[in-house]
Scaffold this motif. Structure first.
Motif, PDB file in Angstrom:
ATOM      1  N   SER A   1      57.339  60.684  10.107  1.00 40.56           N
ATOM      2  CA  SER A   1      57.730  60.289   8.752  1.00 40.56           C
ATOM      3  C   SER A   1      57.720  61.491   7.806  1.00 40.56           C
ATOM      4  CB  SER A   1      56.805  59.197   8.226  1.00 40.56           C
ATOM      5  OG  SER A   1      55.496  59.707   8.002  1.00 40.56           O
ATOM      6  N   LEU A   2      56.868  62.459   8.092  1.00 38.14           N
ATOM      7  CA  LEU A   2      56.808  63.659   7.260  1.00 38.14           C
ATOM      8  C   LEU A   2      57.962  64.609   7.546  1.00 38.14           C
ATOM      9  CD1 LEU A   2      52.976  64.508   7.455  1.00 38.14           C
ATOM     10  CD2 LEU A   2      54.183  63.291   5.635  1.00 38.14           C
ATOM     11  N   ARG A   3      58.460  64.579   8.766  1.00 34.40           N
ATOM     12  CA  ARG A   3      59.520  65.499   9.154  1.00 34.40           C
ATOM     13  C   ARG A   3      60.831  65.213   8.431  1.00 34.40           C
ATOM     14  NH1 ARG A   3      57.246  69.940  10.956  1.00 34.40           N
ATOM     15  NH2 ARG A   3      55.500  69.417  12.348  1.00 34.40           N
ATOM     16  N   SER A   4      60.923  64.063   7.810  1.00 31.58           N
ATOM     17  CA  SER A   4      62.154  63.730   7.081  1.00 31.58           C
ATOM     18  C   SER A   4      62.346  64.630   5.867  1.00 31.58           C
ATOM     19  CB  SER A   4      62.115  62.258   6.636  1.00 31.58           C
ATOM     20  OG  SER A   4      61.014  62.029   5.768  1.00 31.58           O
ATOM     21  N   ASP A   5      61.253  65.215   5.397  1.00 30.93           N
ATOM     22  CA  ASP A   5      61.334  66.118   4.233  1.00 30.93           C
ATOM     23  C   ASP A   5      60.281  67.223   4.417  1.00 30.93           C
ATOM     24  OD1 ASP A   5      61.765  67.377   1.870  1.00 30.93           O
ATOM     25  OD2 ASP A   5      61.516  65.588   0.603  1.00 30.93           O
ATOM     26  N   THR A   6      60.571  68.152   5.333  1.00 30.62           N
ATOM     27  CA  THR A   6      59.596  69.185   5.701  1.00 30.62           C
ATOM     28  C   THR A   6      59.241  70.091   4.534  1.00 30.62           C
ATOM     29  OG1 THR A   6      60.493  69.181   7.943  1.00 30.62           O
ATOM     30  CG2 THR A   6      59.124  71.071   7.318  1.00 30.62           C
ATOM     31  N   LYS A   7      60.232  70.464   3.752  1.00 27.38           N
ATOM     32  CA  LYS A   7      59.970  71.369   2.631  1.00 27.38           C
ATOM     33  C   LYS A   7      58.984  70.777   1.637  1.00 27.38           C
ATOM     34  CE  LYS A   7      64.211  74.091   2.631  1.00 27.38           C
ATOM     35  NZ  LYS A   7      65.370  74.557   1.819  1.00 27.38           N
ATOM     36  N   ARG A   8      59.016  69.479   1.502  1.00 29.80           N
ATOM     37  CA  ARG A   8      58.147  68.812   0.545  1.00 29.80           C
ATOM     38  C   ARG A   8      56.740  68.615   1.099  1.00 29.80           C
ATOM     39  NH1 ARG A   8      58.957  62.677  -1.852  1.00 29.80           N
ATOM     40  NH2 ARG A   8      57.099  62.691  -3.214  1.00 29.80           N
ATOM     41  N   HIS A   9      56.649  68.180   2.354  1.00 24.95           N
ATOM     42  CA  HIS A   9      55.352  67.820   2.918  1.00 24.95           C
ATOM     43  C   HIS A   9      54.649  68.979   3.631  1.00 24.95           C
ATOM     44  CE1 HIS A   9      56.267  63.767   1.833  1.00 24.95           C
ATOM     45  NE2 HIS A   9      57.311  63.687   2.657  1.00 24.95           N
ATOM     46  N   HIS A  10      55.417  69.959   4.115  1.00 29.53           N
ATOM     47  CA  HIS A  10      54.838  71.117   4.821  1.00 29.53           C
ATOM     48  C   HIS A  10      55.418  72.412   4.257  1.00 29.53           C
ATOM     49  CE1 HIS A  10      52.835  68.721   7.922  1.00 29.53           C
ATOM     50  NE2 HIS A  10      53.941  67.976   7.980  1.00 29.53           N
ATOM     51  N   PRO A  11      55.156  72.728   2.988  1.00 30.80           N
ATOM     52  CA  PRO A  11      55.778  73.913   2.379  1.00 30.80           C
ATOM     53  C   PRO A  11      55.328  75.223   3.037  1.00 30.80           C
ATOM     54  CG  PRO A  11      54.085  73.008   0.938  1.00 30.80           C
ATOM     55  CD  PRO A  11      54.298  71.999   2.032  1.00 30.80           C
ATOM     56  N   ARG A  12      54.091  75.322   3.430  1.00 36.48           N
ATOM     57  CA  ARG A  12      53.609  76.561   4.046  1.00 36.48           C
ATOM     58  C   ARG A  12      54.232  76.757   5.420  1.00 36.48           C
ATOM     59  NH1 ARG A  12      47.214  77.142   3.625  1.00 36.48           N
ATOM     60  NH2 ARG A  12      47.806  79.166   4.524  1.00 36.48           N
ATOM     61  N   GLU A  13      54.373  75.667   6.175  1.00 33.74           N
ATOM     62  CA  GLU A  13      54.983  75.760   7.502  1.00 33.74           C
ATOM     63  C   GLU A  13      56.451  76.152   7.379  1.00 33.74           C
ATOM     64  OE1 GLU A  13      56.107  72.881  11.308  1.00 33.74           O
ATOM     65  OE2 GLU A  13      54.740  72.160   9.747  1.00 33.74           O
ATOM     66  N   GLU A  14      57.133  75.536   6.425  1.00 37.42           N
ATOM     67  CA  GLU A  14      58.551  75.834   6.227  1.00 37.42           C
ATOM     68  C   GLU A  14      58.735  77.287   5.798  1.00 37.42           C
ATOM     69  OE1 GLU A  14      62.573  74.767   6.305  1.00 37.42           O
ATOM     70  OE2 GLU A  14      60.797  73.662   6.953  1.00 37.42           O
ATOM     71  N   SER A  15      57.874  77.754   4.891  1.00 39.90           N
ATOM     72  CA  SER A  15      57.961  79.130   4.428  1.00 39.90           C
ATOM     73  C   SER A  15      57.689  80.107   5.570  1.00 39.90           C
ATOM     74  CB  SER A  15      56.967  79.353   3.286  1.00 39.90           C
ATOM     75  OG  SER A  15      56.956  80.697   2.874  1.00 39.90           O
ATOM     76  N   TRP A  16      56.728  79.760   6.412  1.00 39.87           N
ATOM     77  CA  TRP A  16      56.394  80.637   7.545  1.00 39.87           C
ATOM     78  C   TRP A  16      57.549  80.718   8.540  1.00 39.87           C
ATOM     79  CZ3 TRP A  16      55.637  79.925  12.872  1.00 39.87           C
ATOM     80  CH2 TRP A  16      55.005  80.993  13.525  1.00 39.87           C
ATOM     81  N   LEU A  17      58.192  79.561   8.818  1.00 43.00           N
ATOM     82  CA  LEU A  17      59.325  79.542   9.749  1.00 43.00           C
ATOM     83  C   LEU A  17      60.491  80.361   9.199  1.00 43.00           C
ATOM     84  CD1 LEU A  17      59.270  75.809  10.909  1.00 43.00           C
ATOM     85  CD2 LEU A  17      58.668  77.830  12.261  1.00 43.00           C
ATOM     86  N   ASP A  18      60.725  80.256   7.905  1.00 46.42           N
ATOM     87  CA  ASP A  18      61.792  81.058   7.298  1.00 46.42           C
ATOM     88  C   ASP A  18      61.491  82.549   7.459  1.00 46.42           C
ATOM     89  OD1 ASP A  18      63.138  78.802   6.556  1.00 46.42           O
ATOM     90  OD2 ASP A  18      62.381  78.782   4.481  1.00 46.42           O
TER      91      ASP A  18
END
Length: 376
Positions: free
Chosen positions: A348-365
């Motif tokens: 359910s969180l993966r539907s909006d990764t930038k919102r729920h996992h900002p640090r993970e998304e930033s790290w992947l970028d």
């Protein structure tokens, strides 16, 4: 060849004091000594000349004769016999120098020996170090013999003067031009020897004893601090003073807290729910439990500072702080149902990764940019 004036040889005026004469001769003797100027006959003659001048001017009676009658008066007095051994002149100067090295002045005296200092490592719990405590120290030391009261002699007898040094504790030795003093090898500088030794200490005057001391440990001590207990070390010899006892503090590791000077730190585990939604937790301190409010969305590793919940330094100053580092604990031993719920929740969180996992998304970028730059 006419002799030079003795005062001129030593570069002094006629009103020079005994100390000035001695100092002047010492300076010249060190400069002109044959050992420093081998095969230099001119310098050797100057050395002998300075030695002769000192022998006369350092002797009050000879100096008075010289001041009144000059060289002729001194020579006439010498022919009449008497006077000090001329070899003593060099010893008078360098006896002071070597006396410092070998343990006494020219005339010497019985030496006393200070007892050795002792070292004791004291282990304390953190609470003892922080609040202070009274502890007992058990250790072995060399103490004065009760039987002979430190004399080393049996009852009814007493030490006698050493025959080698005649009670001076020092012996004089002639080594070429030098007359030096050193500790008497027979009595070891005591000036006396034990002819009838004490049966308990075997003539040493000291015996090994077990000692117990009650020591008050001040509040705030830390590892590496030392407490000096004057006169609690080994007993001295030949009437010498007792040494000191140095207590070195070492604080044991604590189950909860780590210490850094006046500050304390600890790790506090919190649940995933508390870290996500926020809540309150109880944290132990040296003064008792306190409550910390955990904001929602707290990340693992965040540090909360509790002011003045640390340690009051032993030498004074401001009380330190307590730093609490929260660690989000990963759930373990999950049931099948719990695992399914967790998977469902994560999807359910993966539907909006930038919102729920900002640090993970930033790290992947950041990872993508890194590999892209390598391919360019």
């Amino acid at each position: 060849m006419a002799k030079r004036d003795y005062y001129q040889i030593l570069e002094l005026n006629r009103s020079a004091t005994e100390a000035e004469i001695k100092k002047a001769y010492r300076r010249l003797a060190m400069k002109l000594h044959p050992d420093r100027n081998p095969h230099d006959h001119e310098t050797e003659e100057k050395f002998k000349e300075a030695k002769e001048a000192y022998e006369v001017l350092s002797h009050s009676q000879k100096r008075a004769t010289y001041d009144q009658f000059g060289h002729a008066g001194v020579e006439a007095s010498s022919r009449g016999g008497g006077g000090a051994d001329p070899r003593d002149a060099f010893g008078d100067i360098f006896g002071d120098v070597f006396g410092d090295i070998f343990g006494g002045g020219r005339r010497g005296r019985s030496q006393v020996f200070r007892g050795a200092d002792l070292r004791y490592e004291l282990e304390l719990d953190l609470e003892q170090a922080v609040f202070g405590d009274t502890v007992n120290l058990d250790f072995a030391t060399l103490g004065e013999c009760d039987e002979c009261k430190g004399t080393g002699s049996a009852k009814g007898s007493k030490p006698v003067n050493c025959e080698t040094c005649h009670g001076a504790g020092q012996v004089r030795m002639q080594q070429g031009f030098f007359t030096v003093q050193q500790t008497c090898p027979r009595c070891q500088g005591r000036g006396q020897v034990v002819s009838d030794p004490c049966g308990k200490c075997r003539g040493q005057g000291r015996v090994r004893k077990q000692k117990t001391l009650s020591v008050k440990v001040p509040a705030g001590v830390d590892s590496g601090d030392r407490i000096r207990l004057g006169g609690e070390g080994e007993a001295g010899r030949n009437g010498g003073p007792t040494g000191d006892l140095y207590v070195e503090v070492r604080v044991r590791e604590h189950a909860i807290f780590e210490r850094d000077g006046a500050h304390l730190s600890c790790e506090v585990p919190i649940s995933f729910k508390t870290a996500t939604l926020g809540g309150s937790i109880e944290v132990p301190t040296l003064d008792g439990d306190v409550t910390i409010k955990i904001p929602s969305e707290t990340q693992s590793g965040r540090v909360f500072r509790l002011r003045e919940k640390g340690i009051k330094p032993v030498r004074g100053g401001q009380t330190g702080d307590l730093f609490c580092r929260v660690v989000v604990e990963t759930p373990v031993s999950l049931t099948r149902e719990q695992k399914e719920l967790l998977v469902e929740f994560d999807e359910s969180l993966r539907s909006d990764t930038k919102r729920h996992h900002p640090r993970e998304e930033s790290w992947l970028d950041g990872v993508k940019r890194f590999f892209t730059s390598l391919g360019e």
